[in-house]
Structure formats: C-alpha cells, structure tokens
Design an enzyme around this catalytic site. Structure first.
Site, PDB file in Angstrom:
ATOM      1  N   SER A 135       0.868  -1.172   0.000  1.00 39.35           N
ATOM      2  CA  SER A 135       0.000   0.000   0.000  1.00 39.35           C
ATOM      3  C   SER A 135       0.907   1.225   0.000  1.00 39.35           C
ATOM      4  CB  SER A 135      -0.920  -0.075   1.218  1.00 39.35           C
ATOM      5  OG  SER A 135      -1.805   0.999   1.236  1.00 39.35           O
ATOM      6  N   HIS A 160      -2.910  -1.436  -3.032  1.00 37.14           N
ATOM      7  CA  HIS A 160      -3.868  -0.329  -2.873  1.00 37.14           C
ATOM      8  C   HIS A 160      -3.357   0.844  -3.701  1.00 37.14           C
ATOM      9  CE1 HIS A 160      -4.634  -1.989   1.445  1.00 37.14           C
ATOM     10  NE2 HIS A 160      -5.127  -2.770   0.501  1.00 37.14           N
ATOM     11  N   ASP A 182      -4.397  -4.445   6.321  1.00 33.16           N
ATOM     12  CA  ASP A 182      -4.730  -5.397   5.274  1.00 33.16           C
ATOM     13  C   ASP A 182      -3.504  -6.273   4.984  1.00 33.16           C
ATOM     14  OD1 ASP A 182      -6.146  -6.680   3.326  1.00 33.16           O
ATOM     15  OD2 ASP A 182      -6.038  -5.058   1.859  1.00 33.16           O
TER      16      ASP A 182
END
Lengths: 185, 286
Positions: free
Chosen positions: A10, A37, A130
């Site tokens: 991310s 992401h 996550d």
C-alpha cells in the site's frame, strides 16, 4: 519448488514493487499476483508506471482469465482479485475490506487455498492492517512468508501488523528482497 | 468462519427447494464468502440458517439479497460512459425508437447515468429503458432514486468526467449543472434523481439464470455490468446466448470494465474496447 508469488502493498510500496519486478531472472517462470492499494483517483497510468522497469509482462486481468506462468497479474482498481482452482482469476466488486478494494487479504487467502505450500507471500510497506491475516493463512498452509523490513518501509503499519500476527520466514531489506527474487525460477 | 463445499451445497439446495432461486452455477469463491458473512451477521450456524430458510419466505428473500453483491455507482468507470456518449449512442440517432435493457441494474445508479446521457443527446424521448434485477429490495431503491451523499461524493467527479468533458476534444467543456438531473440535499445527506428521470425506466424483477427475455422486444443495447463475474464459466455462456439472441444485428453489449466474452460466443461479436457489437449473420443458401 514454489509455484506462485503473491505480493501485497500500500502506501510507500511503489518503489519496492518496481524493484522486485525489475529483479526477475530471464528464466523466471511463475505467475505473480499483485494486490496493491492505490489512490482512489489514480485509475490509469499505474500499470504503465509499473511496466516500465518490469522484466515480466504485467496484466490487469479480466474476470475468469487463464493464469499463465511468467506473468504478473495486477488487481484492477476497484475490484477484489481472487485466485480460483482451475487456474483462473476471478474478480469481484464486493464491498471493500479494511476500506480497500482490492483487498490484499482476499488475494492472499484465495491464492493460499490454491497453491498451499507452493506459495510465496510478500507484504510490503503500507498504512493499514490489510494483508496480515492473509499472510497468516499462507503460513498456516505451509507457504513461505516474507515481510519487508519495517526499518526500510516508508509506512510501517502493514508490515508490523503482519509480523505480529503471522510467523515470518524472512524479514528482508529492499536489497535482500531483490537478491532473493533474482534467484527464483 | 470457513464454509466447506458441503455447507455451500446444502445452502444451494435449500434455496433451490424453497424458492425459484438457483445459485448452483454461481462462482463459488464469492458465494462462500458471502455466506460466511451472512452467518456472522445473523449469528447463526449453517444448520440453523437452513432450517430458518424453509418456510420463512421473508427471511429467504433477505438472505438472497445478502449473498448477492449490489455495489454500483453513478457513472462507474467514466471512460466507458464517454465512449457510450460519443461513439455508441449517436449510432441510434436516426432510428425512430431505441430499446435498451439494463440487466442486473442493482440500485439503479447506472440506469440514471444512462438516462442522463440519452437526455444530453436528445435521444431520451424515443428510448425505452428496461431495467431488471434478481432482487426486489434493490429494485425498490432503484425506483426511488435516492442515494447517500457523503458516501458518494465521487459520483460528482464521475459525472463531471462523463458529462462535461470530451476526451476527444480537450477544449470542449459542457457546463451542465447537477440540478438538471438530480438534487443534492446536504442536510439530509442525500442525492435525489429528478422526477422526469424517475418516471422513465421500467423496472422489473428478473433472474438471468432462468427467466429469458421477459419484455418481448429486441434490444439495440444491453448493459450488464459486474454481474457475470459472479457466475461460473458455463452460466456466463448461457447468459451470452440470451443476450446474443435478443440483440438486433449490430446491437451492442456492454459488460463491466474487466469482464469479457471468452468462450464460443466471442466469435459472434466484434469487440471494440469494452463494447461488443453483434455481428450481422448471413445464412449461406446453397
């Protein structure tokens, strides 16, 4: 001995992902799944930017697309990417998980169900939790777990979450990561 | 919570015997996940859920709604709407009527997106727009045309890109006020479609798996976005067959951004970006 790699990242992971993609050897022959992401409004250009230095082709797959070795599959913006039995990818627009779509956990869990102990899971820099649960699943199924060294991460939340939840086989600096990747076939 | 293949099979059978719904050809990854979520949300075990499903129709409808996925946006994927506006819809300009079927319309955001484009192109009056979904509850939301505002501020960005900008001519910018099509009420936190849009579409409950074409007309354009990703490969082909048979020659099919026709039906369509155009078939008479 390994059959696939799944990578989650991310915030702050772009550089290390690029480095990984540029480190594959010419005889590298596994599929790579990238669940990254991205900023909400960056829907195009990301694939192109990743492709520039990559040694293997990167594809934003369509639903039910056949998985081929030696290619990287980038989860399309706004879709979850599942790895299915029968060597196909499936996409989903189910609600975001941990505020994210694609969800790293979902790609890791489904890849782990398919490839079991033949899977390498890698968690990189990121700003939420996550991927931690997904990496734990990789470990429980006997796969290899790798985390970018938090000292090397621009944002450490994601790697620290993974380290505290799952048993990690390797904590790698960016250079160590690149070295490891370059030896895979 | 992990759902085994056996749990899933029991669930599918229970739904099938107690209703007209058939999930046996749905893609099982996502169905398993949805079912796990339902069990957690309802704090139930699979056996408890199954016994509730039998004989409690309201509960069954609720569960069906929960296991199917209903995410949609106004002008999701703006590029697609731009192609629709500049390349596809103008082809219908000289027809006296235009039939459009929005299959799997969910809560209706894209039905209204389409209507706005038709209106901008002066095609609104002569269009008939049919919109269907498996689920009655989402259709009720679609009919009302009221959506949350704060959750959906990206609707406005999508609107700007799709309606105001022309990607083929960067100097063109159409100043179209939001109020022309919907009303934003920040204090109530809602976006409400204007009445003339609400009056237009014909909403009907419809199951793509088994209902066929319920409108007895053929279509110039069928939209079916992010629906078939929840079907397995075989069921996808059945749906392509339905669409193929109910499109006019040269009619268009629009799927989701990352959906494509992979099987035998691929050769019956010309693919242009995200759009599929039905080929004109000539029968060879010896």
């Amino acid at each position: 001995m390994y059959k696939a790699i799944v990578i989650g990242g991310s915030a702050g992971s772009f550089q290390v992902v690029t480095r990984i993609l540029s480190s594959f050897s010419p005889n590298f022959n596994m599929p790579v799944f990238l669940s990254l992401h991205r900023l909400k409004h960056v829907r195009s250009g990301f694939l192109e930017a990743l492709t520039m230095k990559s040694k293997i082709p990167i594809i934003e797959p369509n639903d039910k697309e056949q998985i081929k070795p030696g290619k990287a599959y980038l989860a399309p913006a706004n879709y979850h990417m599942y790895i299915e039995l029968g060597n196909r990818i499936a996409l989903s627009t189910e609600e975001p998980v941990h505020h994210s779509r694609p969800s790293i956990d979902l790609s890791f869990i489904t890849a782990s169900n398919v490839y079991r102990e033949k899977l390498i899971g890698i968690i990189l820099s990121g700003a939420n939790h996550d991927g931690a649960y997904g990496l734990k699943k990789v470990q429980e199924n006997g796969g290899l777990t790798i985390v970018q060294n938090p000292k090397d991460c621009q944002v450490t939340t994601m790697t620290e979450a993974a380290i505290s939840l799952a048993k990690i086989d390797h904590v790698f600096s960016i250079d160590q990561m690149a070295d490891f990747i370059s030896k895979l076939k | 919570m992990t759902i085994t293949n056996q749990d899933l099979q029991i669930f599918i059978n229970a739904i099938k015997t107690s209703s007209n719904y058939d999930f046996s050809e749905y893609s099982d990854k996502s169905l398993k996940r949805r079912l796990a979520k339902v069990l957690i949300d309802y704090k139930m075990e699979i056996s408890g859920l199954i016994s509730q499903l039998k004989g409690n129709n309201t509960f069954l409808e609720q569960v069906v709604k929960d296991v199917t996925v209903n995410t949609t946006e106004l002008f999701r994927d703006p590029n697609i709407w731009q192609i629709l506006k500049y390349h596809v819809l103008p082809k219908f300009k000289n027809q006296s009527s235009i039939n459009i079927w929005h299959a799997g319309c969910s809560t209706g955001q894209e039905v209204y997106s389409l209507l706005m484009l038709l209106h901008e192109l002066d095609l609104f009056e002569k269009s008939k727009v049919y919109a269907t979904d498996l689920n009655n509850d989402v259709l009720q939301v679609a009919k009302k045309g009221v959506y949350k505002y704060r959750f959906n501020i990206n609707y406005l960005d999508n609107f700007d890109k799709s309606m105001k900008e022309n990607p083929y001519n960067y100097e063109e910018y159409n100043e179209i006020p939001y109020e022309k099509y919907f009303t934003i009420d920040k204090s109530k936190d809602i976006i409400k479609m204007n009445q003339f849009l609400l009056d237009k579409p014909i909403f009907k409950k419809h199951d793509l798996v088994k209902d066929g074409n319920i409108f007895y007309v053929k279509f110039d354009l069928i939209l079916c976005r992010n629906v078939i990703i929840y079907f397995n490969y075989e069921l996808q082909n059945k749906v392509f067959d339905l669409f193929y048979n109910n499109l006019y020659p040269n009619g268009y099919l629009l799927l989701g951004m990352h959906e494509s026709i992979l099987g035998p039906y691929a050769s019956r369509f010309d693919k242009m970006g995200q759009f599929y155009q039905k080929k004109e078939m000539f029968t060879y008479m010896p």
